[in-house]
Design a protein around this motif. Structure first.
Motif, short mmCIF file in Angstrom:
data_model
loop_
_atom_site.label_atom_id
_atom_site.label_comp_id
_atom_site.label_asym_id
_atom_site.label_seq_id
_atom_site.Cartn_x
_atom_site.Cartn_y
_atom_site.Cartn_z
N LEU A 173 -38.71 5.20 24.15
CA LEU A 173 -38.10 4.00 24.74
C LEU A 173 -36.59 4.19 24.93
O LEU A 173 -36.02 3.75 25.94
N ILE A 174 -35.94 4.83 23.97
CA ILE A 174 -34.50 5.08 24.09
C ILE A 174 -34.22 5.99 25.28
O ILE A 174 -33.30 5.75 26.08
N VAL A 175 -35.03 7.05 25.44
CA VAL A 175 -34.85 7.96 26.58
C VAL A 175 -35.06 7.21 27.89
O VAL A 175 -34.28 7.36 28.85
N PHE A 176 -36.11 6.37 27.96
CA PHE A 176 -36.39 5.61 29.18
C PHE A 176 -35.25 4.65 29.52
O PHE A 176 -34.78 4.60 30.66
N PHE A 177 -34.78 3.89 28.52
CA PHE A 177 -33.73 2.91 28.78
C PHE A 177 -32.39 3.57 29.09
O PHE A 177 -31.55 2.98 29.77
N ALA A 178 -32.18 4.80 28.59
CA ALA A 178 -30.96 5.52 28.95
C ALA A 178 -30.93 5.80 30.45
O ALA A 178 -29.92 5.55 31.13
N PHE A 179 -32.05 6.29 31.00
CA PHE A 179 -32.12 6.54 32.44
C PHE A 179 -32.06 5.21 33.22
O PHE A 179 -31.42 5.13 34.26
N PHE A 180 -32.74 4.18 32.69
CA PHE A 180 -32.77 2.89 33.37
C PHE A 180 -31.37 2.29 33.46
O PHE A 180 -30.94 1.82 34.54
N TYR A 181 -30.63 2.31 32.35
CA TYR A 181 -29.30 1.67 32.35
C TYR A 181 -28.31 2.46 33.19
O TYR A 181 -27.46 1.87 33.87
#
Length: 439
Positions: free
Chosen positions: A326-334
């Protein structure tokens, strides 16, 4: 460095700013120890001592941002968390709502309007979170396993509940005002400084708790090991937070009348950790939702409730894996919503700028997007690994997770705010021909 500190206090206007900032910090910490009316302070202290290590991930995160005031149920219990949430929501809505996007492009006047909306949303979120906190404290669910948890709020009349919610909301508004005062008349970003102080306030107690619970040489071995890990993590975070990819930009010369403009060289700094600590907060909040549903469902014995309580608890393998991804996903998302390569390419083209070897316009946007994706990968993996440090501490120190001070979120915020504040003091010293902290 000590000479630079002395010169900072010898400069009259800078000394006034530093003393003003310290005064606001003292007021903030004082408010974090004043209980809310209607709360039995003795029962709260008893429950804090008994059940603090059993808190879930998000509750521990919110308590950290409030400087320990959340579990103490003080007037500053909500701290700056409603403001942080409101700022994130407004930033996300700027991409979706055209009106907010237009305000963002208007410059200072538009930013002032967005700040006003953020304040209104902060108060609304404070009312919502204050109501939730009071309801949780009233039912005894705030401290699981405490014998007097249901007696934290002795008088549970409607009037007392309303007074508690209003007091917490007013405390959040006061914290927001204190942060803005630091920004206007002090040193550094006010909200960041208050966040820094809230997290740093829990460090001495957490370190001493590790020493007290240690078994090797009366706990001094564990204490020294944690200090050593802290220094290594600070060095790692400073290295990565300062790391950036500099994309060179050349501006062509333009003749306007008899004068020439442009012809300068600069660069676009793309940080390795472009998203900051936001992905960690997003991932923690999302993983807390199933636990929150189970808590409100009561003592449910259904299969999904038992599975959540068994596997989605902090420290479990499935929780750790989901948290990391989730952290990896939200890093790209943000990063995708906070940095727009097409907008940057259009602005460069408008002012006659170009990247050497890359055509202006769409090729520039594609090149920026390619570079950004490449450097976001190590940044997101670094965020995920740093955030898992408390889980590794749980395994290494026998349940010291709640007391481990150098957790991913805390160390990221402390190092980031510290670097930003030191840079601001340095810039003001250098304006007066003084050397900075580092020669």
């Amino acid at each position: 460095m000590l000479t630079a500190f002395a010169r900072a206090f010898k400069t009259p206007d800078l000394r006034k700013k530093l003393l003003f900032t310290f005064g606001i910090i003292v007021l903030y910490r004082l408010g974090a120890h004043i209980p809310v009316p209607g709360v039995d302070y003795g029962n709260v202290q008893q429950c804090v001592n008994q059940a603090k290590q059993g808190n879930n991930n998000l509750l521990g995160l919110m308590d950290m941002f409030s400087g320990g005031a959340l579990l103490q149920i003080t007037i500053f219990a909500l701290g700056i968390m409603p403001y942080i949430t409101a700022s994130i929501i407004l930033q996300l809505l700027t991409v979706v709502i055209p009106r907010l996007e237009a305000l963002k492009k208007e410059g200072q006047s538009g930013q002032a309007k967005i700040t006003q909306y953020t304040r209104y949303l902060t108060v609304a979120l404070a009312i919502l979170q204050g109501t939730g906190l009071v309801a949780t404290a009233k039912s005894g669910a705030l401290f699981s396993g405490c014998s007097v948890a249901s007696q934290i709020v002795p008088d549970q009349s409607i009037f007392v509940i309303i007074v508690m919610v209003i007091t917490m909301t007013a405390g959040t508004a006061l914290v927001m005002w204190l942060g803005e005062l630091i920004t206007d008349r002090g040193v550094g970003n006010g909200m960041s400084i208050l966040m820094f102080i809230s997290i740093a306030a829990g460090f001495p107690g957490s370190l001493w708790a590790i020493k007290e619970s240690g078994k090797l040489a009366k706990g001094w071995i564990e204490f020294g090991t944690v200090i050593l890990i802290g220094f290594v993590m600070v060095a790692l975070v400073v290295f990565v937070e300062q790391a950036q990819r500099r994309i060179p930009v050349q501006y062509a010369k333009r003749m306007i009348g008899r004068r020439s403009y442009g012809g300068t060289s600069t660069y676009i700094p793309l940080k390795v950790n472009q998203a900051g600590v936001i992905p960690v907060i997003f991932a923690s909040s999302l993983l807390y939702i199933p636990i929150l549903i189970v808590q409100f469902a009561g003592t449910s014995t259904s299969g999904w409730s038992a599975w959540i309580q068994q596997h989605l608890v902090d420290g479990k393998p499935i929780h750790t894996v989901i948290y990391f991804f989730l952290i990896v996903f939200f890093a790209f998302f943000y990063v995708a919503i906070s940095f727009n390569p097409e907008e940057v390419a259009d602005n460069m083209k408008k002012y006659g700028g170009f990247i050497p070897g890359i055509r202006a316009g769409r090729p520039t946007a594609e090149y920026l997007s390619y570079v950004l994706n490449r450097i976001t990968w190590p940044g997101s993996l670094y965020l995920g690994l740093i955030a898992l440090v408390p889980t590794m501490a749980l395994a290494g120190f026998g349940g010291a997770n709640a007391n481990f001070p150098f957790g991913g979120t805390s160390i990221l915020i402390i190092v980031g705010v510290g670097l930003e504040t030191v840079k601001q003091i340095e810039s003001q010293l250098q304006q007066r021909n003084y050397e900075g902290f580092l020669r």
